[in-house]
Scaffold this motif. Structure first.
Motif, PDB file in Angstrom:
ATOM      1  N   PHE A 224       0.728  -1.162   0.274  1.00  0.00           N
ATOM      2  CA  PHE A 224       0.074  -0.066   0.044  1.00  0.00           C
ATOM      3  C   PHE A 224       0.874   1.103   0.034  1.00  0.00           C
ATOM      4  O   PHE A 224       0.785   2.091  -0.778  1.00  0.00           O
ATOM      5  N   VAL A 225       1.988   1.111   0.828  1.00  0.00           N
ATOM      6  CA  VAL A 225       2.651   2.555   1.040  1.00  0.00           C
ATOM      7  C   VAL A 225       4.087   2.616   0.202  1.00  0.00           C
ATOM      8  O   VAL A 225       4.368   3.619  -0.205  1.00  0.00           O
ATOM      9  N   SER A 226       4.353   1.557  -0.615  1.00  0.00           N
ATOM     10  CA  SER A 226       5.505   1.722  -1.536  1.00  0.00           C
ATOM     11  C   SER A 226       5.485   2.327  -2.508  1.00  0.00           C
ATOM     12  O   SER A 226       6.642   2.962  -2.797  1.00  0.00           O
ATOM     13  N   PRO A 227       4.329   2.492  -3.389  1.00  0.00           N
ATOM     14  CA  PRO A 227       4.260   2.893  -4.495  1.00  0.00           C
ATOM     15  C   PRO A 227       4.402   4.623  -4.209  1.00  0.00           C
ATOM     16  O   PRO A 227       5.001   5.291  -5.222  1.00  0.00           O
ATOM     17  N   GLY A 228       4.361   5.094  -3.111  1.00  0.00           N
ATOM     18  CA  GLY A 228       4.449   6.610  -2.692  1.00  0.00           C
ATOM     19  C   GLY A 228       5.782   6.924  -2.132  1.00  0.00           C
ATOM     20  O   GLY A 228       5.781   8.084  -1.890  1.00  0.00           O
ATOM     21  N   LEU A 229       6.873   5.909  -2.153  1.00  0.00           N
ATOM     22  CA  LEU A 229       7.962   6.115  -1.402  1.00  0.00           C
ATOM     23  C   LEU A 229       9.036   6.335  -2.543  1.00  0.00           C
ATOM     24  O   LEU A 229       8.967   5.765  -3.651  1.00  0.00           O
ATOM     25  N   LYS A 230      10.089   7.190  -2.160  1.00  0.00           N
ATOM     26  CA  LYS A 230      11.116   6.879  -3.302  1.00  0.00           C
ATOM     27  C   LYS A 230      12.048   5.751  -3.156  1.00  0.00           C
ATOM     28  O   LYS A 230      11.925   5.137  -1.975  1.00  0.00           O
ATOM     29  N   LYS A 231      12.905   5.517  -4.069  1.00  0.00           N
ATOM     30  CA  LYS A 231      13.652   4.349  -4.197  1.00  0.00           C
ATOM     31  C   LYS A 231      14.352   4.149  -2.814  1.00  0.00           C
ATOM     32  O   LYS A 231      14.567   3.147  -2.346  1.00  0.00           O
ATOM     33  N   GLN A 232      15.199   5.315  -2.258  1.00  0.00           N
ATOM     34  CA  GLN A 232      15.955   5.285  -1.202  1.00  0.00           C
ATOM     35  C   GLN A 232      15.294   4.908   0.108  1.00  0.00           C
ATOM     36  O   GLN A 232      15.741   4.122   0.877  1.00  0.00           O
ATOM     37  N   GLU A 233      14.050   5.173   0.117  1.00  0.00           N
ATOM     38  CA  GLU A 233      13.166   4.953   1.316  1.00  0.00           C
ATOM     39  C   GLU A 233      12.691   3.536   0.990  1.00  0.00           C
ATOM     40  O   GLU A 233      12.576   2.728   2.182  1.00  0.00           O
ATOM     41  N   ARG A 234      12.444   3.109   0.118  1.00  0.00           N
ATOM     42  CA  ARG A 234      11.923   1.811  -0.233  1.00  0.00           C
ATOM     43  C   ARG A 234      13.014   0.704   0.339  1.00  0.00           C
ATOM     44  O   ARG A 234      12.780  -0.402   1.032  1.00  0.00           O
ATOM     45  N   ASN A 235      14.125   1.047  -0.289  1.00  0.00           N
ATOM     46  CA  ASN A 235      15.572   0.255   0.004  1.00  0.00           C
ATOM     47  C   ASN A 235      15.899   0.180   1.559  1.00  0.00           C
ATOM     48  O   ASN A 235      16.457  -0.627   1.979  1.00  0.00           O
ATOM     49  N   PHE A 236      15.360   1.095   2.205  1.00  0.00           N
ATOM     50  CA  PHE A 236      15.541   1.298   3.757  1.00  0.00           C
ATOM     51  C   PHE A 236      14.529   0.544   4.565  1.00  0.00           C
ATOM     52  O   PHE A 236      14.819  -0.101   5.606  1.00  0.00           O
TER      53      PHE A 236
END
Length: 235
Positions: A90-102
């Motif tokens: 639900f939240v990953s599409p709205g995150l930046k790549k760096q945030e997703r990797n974290f």
């Protein structure tokens, strides 16, 4: 990626919540089937050190309450990965790549550390602590019969596994604080002596009032503290 409206986001959130709730309900029904095995599994550490022991049902509703509690625990274990996955989706599409990797490693490591902590309590702590308590009670200076209540035992066992599961989150929390710049590696090294004192105090609060279980929680937490320092960025 196609942008979604606010109503579409709410609709997706509702569908995911309903899906997780349906998984929980189905898992709960399955838990009612496997709960006898869960009771046998959870009582095994006590039976291993007390082969002739007997656990007591103290009320007419104990069997029903225990069955529902075990089914709920099973449903929670099954549903948690599904919940975490849906939260991430639900939240990953709205995150930046760096945030997703974290974030995604945290969603994987946190449950794994919880399982390791609970497993440590079950396979290493319980045999030692239960033998200590059984021997202590059986050597009472007055005639006595040891018959622990089943509900009390299961509550204690599950509670201790939760305590150790949460305690084993320590490295993850400390490394995250370091990642965000809120805690420096040099500070951790300087705080080592105080951290050991805090760990001992927390172990005394979270475990039963016996030195064995306190030491068996304090020592792994100290080890996890030292491991956390190794994974922190150098100042």
């Amino acid at each position: 990626m196609k942008k979604m409206t606010l109503s579409q986001h709410f609709s997706e959130l509702r569908n995911r919540i309903l899906f997780v709730a349906a998984v929980f309900a189905i898992a709960f029904m399955g838990g009612l089937v496997v709960e006898p095995w869960m009771q046998q599994f959870l009582t095994q550490p006590l039976i291993n050190v007390w082969p002739d022991g007997t656990l007591l049902y103290t009320g007419l509703t104990d069997g029903l309450i225990i069955s529902f509690s075990m089914a709920g625990l099973f449903a929670l274990l099954v549903t948690t990965p599904v919940l975490l996955w849906n939260m991430w989706a639900f939240v990953s599409p709205g995150l930046k790549k760096q945030e997703r990797n974290f974030i995604w490693p945290i969603l994987i490591l946190s449950p794994l550390l919880f399982i390791v902590g609970a497993g440590f309590a079950f396979w290493f702590l319980f045999p030692v602590v239960f033998k200590f308590f059984v021997d202590l009670n059986q050597s009472a200076p007055v005639p006595s019969v040891l018959m622990p209540a089943m509900r009390n035992y299961l509550g204690f066992a599950v509670g201790m596994m939760k305590v150790f599961g949460v305690a084993f989150q320590l490295p993850l929390v400390l490394v995250m604080l370091n990642k965000f710049g809120l805690l420096r590696r040099s500070q951790m090294i300087e705080m080592r002596r105080y951290a050991i004192v805090i760990i001992v105090i927390m172990a005394a609060i979270l475990t039963p009032p016996d030195i064995v279980s306190q030491v068996m929680l304090a020592v792994p937490m100290w080890g996890l503290f030292e491991i956390s320092i190794l994974f922190m960025r150098k100042d």
